[in-house]
Design a protein around this motif. Structure first.
Motif, PDB file in Angstrom:
ATOM      1  N   ALA A 251      -2.289   5.706  -1.597  1.00 38.76           N
ATOM      2  CA  ALA A 251      -1.670   6.046  -0.307  1.00 38.76           C
ATOM      3  C   ALA A 251      -0.315   5.349  -0.200  1.00 38.76           C
ATOM      4  O   ALA A 251       0.694   5.960   0.193  1.00 38.76           O
ATOM      5  CB  ALA A 251      -2.586   5.635   0.839  1.00 38.76           C
ATOM      6  N   SER A 252      -0.280   4.096  -0.586  1.00 36.25           N
ATOM      7  CA  SER A 252       0.956   3.321  -0.537  1.00 36.25           C
ATOM      8  C   SER A 252       2.014   3.956  -1.450  1.00 36.25           C
ATOM      9  O   SER A 252       3.175   4.127  -1.061  1.00 36.25           O
ATOM     10  CB  SER A 252       0.609   1.897  -0.971  1.00 36.25           C
ATOM     11  N   GLU A 253       1.604   4.342  -2.632  1.00 36.71           N
ATOM     12  CA  GLU A 253       2.549   4.956  -3.585  1.00 36.71           C
ATOM     13  C   GLU A 253       3.073   6.305  -3.080  1.00 36.71           C
ATOM     14  O   GLU A 253       4.167   6.715  -3.426  1.00 36.71           O
ATOM     15  CB  GLU A 253       1.853   5.182  -4.933  1.00 36.71           C
ATOM     16  N   LEU A 254       2.260   6.974  -2.256  1.00 42.85           N
ATOM     17  CA  LEU A 254       2.677   8.291  -1.744  1.00 42.85           C
ATOM     18  C   LEU A 254       3.586   8.186  -0.520  1.00 42.85           C
ATOM     19  O   LEU A 254       3.971   9.194   0.052  1.00 42.85           O
ATOM     20  CB  LEU A 254       1.439   9.128  -1.387  1.00 42.85           C
ATOM     21  N   GLY A 255       3.886   6.962  -0.091  1.00 44.61           N
ATOM     22  CA  GLY A 255       4.848   6.808   1.007  1.00 44.61           C
ATOM     23  C   GLY A 255       4.236   6.449   2.340  1.00 44.61           C
ATOM     24  O   GLY A 255       4.909   6.527   3.374  1.00 44.61           O
ATOM     25  N   ARG A 349       4.406  -5.099  -3.522  1.00 47.69           N
ATOM     26  CA  ARG A 349       5.736  -4.743  -4.040  1.00 47.69           C
ATOM     27  C   ARG A 349       6.288  -3.497  -3.359  1.00 47.69           C
ATOM     28  O   ARG A 349       7.479  -3.405  -3.100  1.00 47.69           O
ATOM     29  CB  ARG A 349       5.662  -4.485  -5.556  1.00 47.69           C
ATOM     30  N   ILE A 350       5.431  -2.537  -3.065  1.00 47.45           N
ATOM     31  CA  ILE A 350       5.908  -1.314  -2.384  1.00 47.45           C
ATOM     32  C   ILE A 350       6.309  -1.655  -0.944  1.00 47.45           C
ATOM     33  O   ILE A 350       7.252  -1.083  -0.400  1.00 47.45           O
ATOM     34  CB  ILE A 350       4.812  -0.215  -2.406  1.00 47.45           C
ATOM     35  N   GLY A 351       5.578  -2.573  -0.333  1.00 49.28           N
ATOM     36  CA  GLY A 351       5.941  -3.014   1.020  1.00 49.28           C
ATOM     37  C   GLY A 351       5.162  -2.349   2.138  1.00 49.28           C
ATOM     38  O   GLY A 351       5.542  -2.470   3.305  1.00 49.28           O
ATOM     39  N   GLY A 382       0.205 -12.582   0.370  1.00 46.41           N
ATOM     40  CA  GLY A 382       1.573 -12.290   0.826  1.00 46.41           C
ATOM     41  C   GLY A 382       1.774 -10.875   1.335  1.00 46.41           C
ATOM     42  O   GLY A 382       2.909 -10.389   1.420  1.00 46.41           O
ATOM     43  N   LEU A 383       0.679 -10.189   1.692  1.00 43.25           N
ATOM     44  CA  LEU A 383       0.830  -8.834   2.245  1.00 43.25           C
ATOM     45  C   LEU A 383       1.248  -8.908   3.717  1.00 43.25           C
ATOM     46  O   LEU A 383       0.928  -9.875   4.412  1.00 43.25           O
ATOM     47  CB  LEU A 383      -0.490  -8.067   2.128  1.00 43.25           C
ATOM     48  N   SER A 384       1.955  -7.874   4.168  1.00 45.20           N
ATOM     49  CA  SER A 384       2.338  -7.794   5.578  1.00 45.20           C
ATOM     50  C   SER A 384       1.169  -7.207   6.356  1.00 45.20           C
ATOM     51  O   SER A 384       0.698  -6.109   6.033  1.00 45.20           O
ATOM     52  CB  SER A 384       3.551  -6.880   5.741  1.00 45.20           C
TER      53      SER A 384
END
Ligand SMILES: [Zn+2]
Length: 441
Positions: A251-255, A349-351, A382-384
């Motif tokens: 899901a993160s990689e898909l935006g 890393r993706i944020g 370290g995740l938001s």
């Protein structure tokens, strides 16, 4: 453990509008509304009995001195229950408040209640496809007008639109939203994003690749981009934990800007120690294909080819017909933990931001023991993370309750809570500024 006052968290961005209605209001309105919406109320009663094997006699709510207590026992979700029971309780809200532009009783009550607390609040809600398009448009307009009428310097209600996970319905939802916003652009500053909720079963995030691509492409040309919000890794019990964790990364990689719950990404796999979880061989094959594509980054983050080879051997041993049954012994828990750490690193890393709702997770996310909850691990990595109540009405909680739980049970520090609070507010600031520039719809 910290005994600091509970007042850091005042804003939240993961709320479901219906789930916010206060128990007192629902109880007061229940008798008259059950008559107006008798068919829907009978549906609620039947579904409740099916899910709980307990029949409700609603007269006991209204005709007895202890009626409110009986009602609370039926409606509130105050302990850990299977999701189906939660849904059966939630159905009362669906039954008594059918979305219509001519009745803003429920949202009005929620906004009024929250306006006393103040802060930024984002409410997710469906635009039902069964309403004809002009009705649906009018409903969205009225909903935003109602939210805007409660806007003050201290309270900022915003709306996110929940979409169905069924792909064709999601495209219909999106077409409707785009159309409505181009016709009525003054609504846009009040809408934060597009949310996907309800059952994850059978709906991997990759199924939404095309739609997400379209939304992100449209966002590039829009002064009011719509963030993609996606509940994922919350219903982790039906596939391997590593597969559900992979869904979070996909899901993160898909935006996806914000991941709702993402329990599988960081939960302690000891929660299922000694238990087995089965998934389809197709799901397992998808996992290995993904592992191969991400070999390099996984290796850098500690999930090595040796771990991959071990998991592959275990999959072969555990495969029968079309199913792979993963037995969570010490070795699989260790492999899963390593994979989660690498997966969290990719998300970091993706944020993407994680929306964590601890009480909700402990009551309906099958994380019965708080030591297995992922919030502490997310922060350590370290995740938001933002913290929210999800459905404060039906859970009978507020943000202070979440803050106390985070501090005293999950070991979150004041500094971490402050950071989470600032992150939540930063998500809203530009939207609030945008709304000031435009007239009300
Ligand atoms: Zn939610």
């Amino acid at each position: 453990m910290s005994q600091a006052p509970n007042n850091i968290l005042t804003s939240e961005c993961h709320l479901h509008l219906y789930g916010c209605l206060a128990k007192e209001t629902l109880w007061e309105l229940s008798e008259s509304r059950s008559k107006t919406h008798d068919k829907r109320f009978q549906w609620y009663l039947a579904e409740y009995e099916k899910a709980t094997r307990q029949a409700i006699n609603p007269k006991k709510w209204w005709d007895s001195d202890r009626g409110f207590d009986t009602f609370k026992n039926h409606f509130l979700c105050r302990e850990s229950v299977p999701f189906e029971i939660f849904q059966a309780k939630f159905n009362l809200l669906i039954a008594l408040f059918p979305p219509t532009p001519d009745d803003m009783t429920m949202p009005e009550s929620v906004f009024k209640h929250h306006s006393k607390e103040g802060g930024y609040k984002e409410y997710r809600t469906f635009m039902p496809l069964y309403l004809a398009v002009p009705e649906r448009k009018r409903y969205l307009q009225k909903l935003i007008e109602t939210a805007a009428s409660f806007e003050t310097k201290a309270y900022h209600p915003r709306i996110a639109i929940s979409f169905s996970r069924q792909d064709n319905e999601a495209w219909d939802n999106y077409a409707f939203l785009k159309d409505t916003l181009s016709e009525c652009p003054d609504l846009a500053p009040w809408i934060t994003g597009i949310d996907f909720c309800a059952s994850e079963r059978g709906h991997p995030p990759t199924e939404k690749r095309k739609l997400f691509h379209q939304i992100l492409a449209d966002n590039r040309d829009s002064p009011n981009p719509l963030e993609i919000l996606y509940h994922v890794g919350e219903m982790w019990q039906d596939i391997a934990i590593h597969s559900a964790a992979r869904w979070c990364v996909e899901a993160s990689e898909l935006g996806v800007k914000r991941l709702g719950h993402a329990l599988a990404l960081g939960m302690n796999a000891e929660a299922v120690s000694g238990r087995s979880i089965s998934e389809s061989t197709t799901e397992t094959a998808s996992h290995f294909a993904w592992l191969r594509r991400h070999r390099q980054v996984l290796h850098e983050s500690g999930y090595t080819p040796i771990d991959y080879a071990w998991l592959e051997r275990r999959a072969h041993m555990s495969s029968h017909n079309d199913q792979v049954t993963w037995h969570y012994d010490k070795d699989l828990i260790e492999n899963t933990t390593k994979f989660q750490t690498a997966a969290m690193e990719i998300v970091r890393r993706i944020g993407s931001i994680i929306e964590s709702c601890p009480t909700s997770n402990l009551r309906i996310g099958a994380i019965k023991n708080p030591v297995h909850h992922p919030l502490r691990r997310f922060l350590d990595h370290g995740l938001s993370v933002t913290i929210a109540t999800d459905d404060p009405g039906i859970f009978d909680i507020d943000l202070k309750h979440e803050e106390t739980l985070a501090r005293n049970i999950l070991g979150i520090t004041s500094e971490e809570l402050t950071h989470s609070h600032e992150l939540t507010e930063s998500l809203f600031t530009s939207l609030v500024e945008r709304a000031k520039l435009l007239p009300r719809c």
